[in-house]
Enzyme design. Structure first.
Site, PDB file in Angstrom:
ATOM      1  N   PRO A   1      27.399 -17.043  -3.158  1.00 22.04           N
ATOM      2  CA  PRO A   1      26.995 -16.949  -1.744  1.00 22.04           C
ATOM      3  C   PRO A   1      25.883 -17.942  -1.390  1.00 22.04           C
ATOM      4  O   PRO A   1      25.897 -18.547  -0.320  1.00 22.04           O
ATOM      5  CB  PRO A   1      26.504 -15.506  -1.606  1.00 22.04           C
ATOM      6  CG  PRO A   1      27.201 -14.761  -2.697  1.00 22.04           C
ATOM      7  CD  PRO A   1      27.339 -15.735  -3.829  1.00 22.04           C
TER       8      PRO A   1
ATOM      9  N   CYS B   1       1.346   6.470  24.169  1.00 22.67           N
ATOM     10  CA  CYS B   1       2.032   6.122  25.414  1.00 22.67           C
ATOM     11  C   CYS B   1       2.901   7.299  25.877  1.00 22.67           C
ATOM     12  O   CYS B   1       2.365   8.255  26.419  1.00 22.67           O
ATOM     13  CB  CYS B   1       2.827   4.835  25.226  1.00 22.67           C
ATOM     14  SG  CYS B   1       3.067   3.970  26.784  1.00 22.67           S
TER      15      CYS B   1
ATOM     16  N   HIS C   1      -0.824   1.048  23.101  1.00 21.53           N
ATOM     17  CA  HIS C   1      -0.146   1.006  21.797  1.00 21.53           C
ATOM     18  C   HIS C   1      -1.089   0.448  20.729  1.00 21.53           C
ATOM     19  O   HIS C   1      -1.038  -0.756  20.428  1.00 21.53           O
ATOM     20  CB  HIS C   1       1.104   0.132  21.882  1.00 21.53           C
ATOM     21  CG  HIS C   1       2.211   0.760  22.655  1.00 21.53           C
ATOM     22  ND1 HIS C   1       3.119   1.630  22.084  1.00 21.53           N
ATOM     23  CD2 HIS C   1       2.541   0.677  23.958  1.00 21.53           C
ATOM     24  CE1 HIS C   1       3.982   2.035  23.003  1.00 21.53           C
ATOM     25  NE2 HIS C   1       3.652   1.483  24.154  1.00 21.53           N
TER      26      HIS C   1
ATOM     27  N   GLU D   1      -0.932   0.682  17.650  1.00 23.40           N
ATOM     28  CA  GLU D   1      -0.227   0.248  16.429  1.00 23.40           C
ATOM     29  C   GLU D   1      -0.077  -1.277  16.348  1.00 23.40           C
ATOM     30  O   GLU D   1      -0.001  -1.832  15.257  1.00 23.40           O
ATOM     31  CB  GLU D   1       1.144   0.921  16.313  1.00 23.40           C
ATOM     32  CG  GLU D   1       2.216   0.503  17.320  1.00 23.40           C
ATOM     33  CD  GLU D   1       2.208   1.319  18.617  1.00 23.40           C
ATOM     34  OE1 GLU D   1       1.136   1.852  18.971  1.00 23.40           O
ATOM     35  OE2 GLU D   1       3.253   1.397  19.292  1.00 23.40           O
TER      36      GLU D   1
END
Ligand code: GLN
Length: 532
Positions: free
Chosen positions: A189, A380, A506, A508
């Site tokens: 491959p 949120c 947010h 994160e």
């Protein structure tokens, strides 16, 4: 002149091109070079903002409000530099620019074509990144052989012709599968994918071969011969338990040395001790902590990429073993079901989301967390849920809801502000990017951040409805973070609870392995402390 590294993928998708690119970025940065990264996505959407998380995974938001591919999250987490809208371009964006130019008459008299007009536009995007940077890493989305990515590959082929070999380097990420029946690793491959790349005029300079098992010298020689890549530049990226170990694997394989050699750059020493610590904490944790992440996209965990990452960072910070429990909020509605599903959970996190599906489950879960004193962190939509739940079950507003789910609900405790009410288009029109927030001094939020003025990234349309501020505050929920103009509620908390916080933004997106986000850190710490 800036040096350009292009990362291209072959064989199959999901090989971790984003992580590979970010890892190279980290190593270059650790050698003292100024690094910037960008991603080209071959789809026709102008940005991923209008795509479902089921399709595309998380939409990562930058400080300047760009809705971007989740790989930008990896870039920021690894190289530790905030990126902006220039770091993600799609075919849709490129075509949009070219077509607008055509209508303006910029190409008067000419036939507008993929080559050179589209490819010129792509090259311009690459050149623009070079300003004030030593290293530009450009990841090309998709896999060699896709029709969609061809204009990007053609553009980078031309780019090399313009800047020369000494200023450009192609890294090709491929896969070397292990065939159980044959008991061996197969190189075909990789050979075929490289042939495909060479057919369009790109000879890779470095081959990064992903494999489950390490390969030997014989395989390396074979790959080198068939792909026309020097043997010493065929690098085996063997699977590792945590993505944060990938830079180390590449460093041990001396990829940085090959890159410096290629560009004639000085190979400065790399201090990897901070990342070594993080890896060690992830791989050899102590006490356990179980966090439930409750949402409707839980079968597609890519939809919560940054939330997952931020939890991992927080747990690593305290050397905790993190068990993430994904709870499907569409299935978890009855009290009996919730009690069963969340029985051994130490903290509950409800992340962002859109649409009505799974909402009642989330409201029931928030109630369970509030009533049972289980640490709760709403992000949120998770903040909206906490407000709706308290309004319904404590304030006595039985029909409290968000107008996102029912436009004509009786008590829209979460609602649209006027600027969001009459929109002509949905793409790119949410409240997006970094906004300031002021924290009240005697609050959990302030305790967590340790400062009054913070800035966090947003991506939403709906807001806390100010008409209900009094009623909600009288019933035990504190509004502890507000926009400087006092119009937008940013943080809510329940003081009479061990740890209950909801944020409109947010957080994160700003957590990094070596700079964990304070809310995630304190949430995970509290959950671990309270573990039964
Ligand atoms: N759907 C909600 C809104 O648009 C919340 C968005 C989110 O959680 N990111 O306001």
């Amino acid at each position: 002149m800036a040096k350009h590294i292009f990362v291209i993928g072959g064989v199959l998708s999901s090989l971790g091109k984003g992580i590979a690119s970010s890892s190279v970025g980290l190593l270059m940065k650790k050698m003292g070079y100024k690094v910037v990264m960008q991603k080209f996505d071959p789809y026709l959407n102008v940005d991923p903002g209008t795509m479902s998380p089921f399709q595309h995974g998380e939409v990562f938001v930058t400080d300047d409000g760009a809705e971007t591919d989740l790989d930008l999250g990896h870039y920021e987490r690894f190289i530790g530099i905030p990126l902006n809208k220039n770091s993600n371009s799609t075919s849709g964006q490129v075509y949009d620019t070219v077509l607008k130019r055509e209508r303006r008459g910029d190409y008067l008299g000419k036939t507008v074509k993929v080559i050179p007009h589209v490819t010129n536009e792509i090259k311009k995007l690459i050149y623009n990144m070079a300003k004030d940077n030593d290293i530009v890493i450009t990841e090309i989305g998709g896999t060699v052989g896709d029709i969609e990515s061809l204009p990007f590959l053609e553009a980078v082929r031309q780019f090399r012709l313009e800047v020369g070999i000494k200023n450009s380097l192609f890294i090709f990420l491929t896969y070397v599968p292990y065939l159980k029946a044959a008991g061996e690793l197969k190189t075909k491959p990789t050979q075929h994918a490289t042939t495909k790349l060479r057919e369009i005029g790109i000879q890779p300079d470095i081959l990064l071969c992903r494999s489950e098992k390490p390969f030997n010298d014989e395989i390396r020689s074979k790959i080198a011969m068939f792909t026309n890549v020097q043997k010493s530049r065929v690098i085996n990226a063997v699977d590792v338990p945590t993505i944060y170990e990938v830079p180390k694997v590449l460093m041990q394989a001396n990829i940085h040395e090959k890159i410096c050699e290629h560009f004639s750059l000085t190979q400065n020493s790399i201090d990897f001790s901070d990342w070594d610590n993080i890896i060690d904490n992830i791989k050899n944790p102590g006490k356990e902590v179980t966090i439930a992440v409750c949402g409707k996209y839980v079968k597609h965990q890519d939809a919560y990429k940054s939330v997952g990452a931020a939890l991992i960072h927080a747990a690593a910070h305290y050397r905790l073993k993190l068990n993430m429990k994904w709870v499907d909020s569409e299935k978890t509605i009855s009290t009996e079901n919730i009690t069963k599903k969340l029985a051994n959970v130490d903290g509950i996190l409800i992340p962002g989301g859109f649409g009505v599906r799974g909402i009642e489950g989330k409201i029931a879960i928030a109630k369970y967390a509030r009533e049972n004193g289980i640490p709760y962190f709403g992000i949120c939509l998770g903040m909206h849920i906490a407000v709706i739940e308290l309004a319904r079950n404590v304030c006595g507003l039985e029909n409290a809801y968000s107008s996102e789910f029912d436009e004509s609900c009786e008590h829209p405790v979460i609602d649209l502000m006027d600027d969001q009410r009459y929109l002509e288009k949905l793409g790119g029109t949410m409240r997006l990017g970094a906004y300031p927030c002021v924290l009240k001094e005697s609050s959990l939020g302030y305790k967590i951040y340790g400062e009054k003025k913070i800035s966090e990234r947003h991506r939403h349309r709906y807001e806390f409805n100010n008409k209900y501020r009094n009623k909600i505050e009288k019933n035990g929920m504190k509004i502890s973070g507000i926009s400087p103009d006092d119009l937008l509620v940013e943080v809510i908390e329940i003081p009479d609870h061990p740890f209950f916080i909801g944020v409109q933004f947010h957080p994160e997106f700003k957590s990094r392995p070596d700079e964990t986000h304070p809310i995630f850190r304190e949430f995970v710490k509290k959950a671990a402390e309270m573990r039964k």
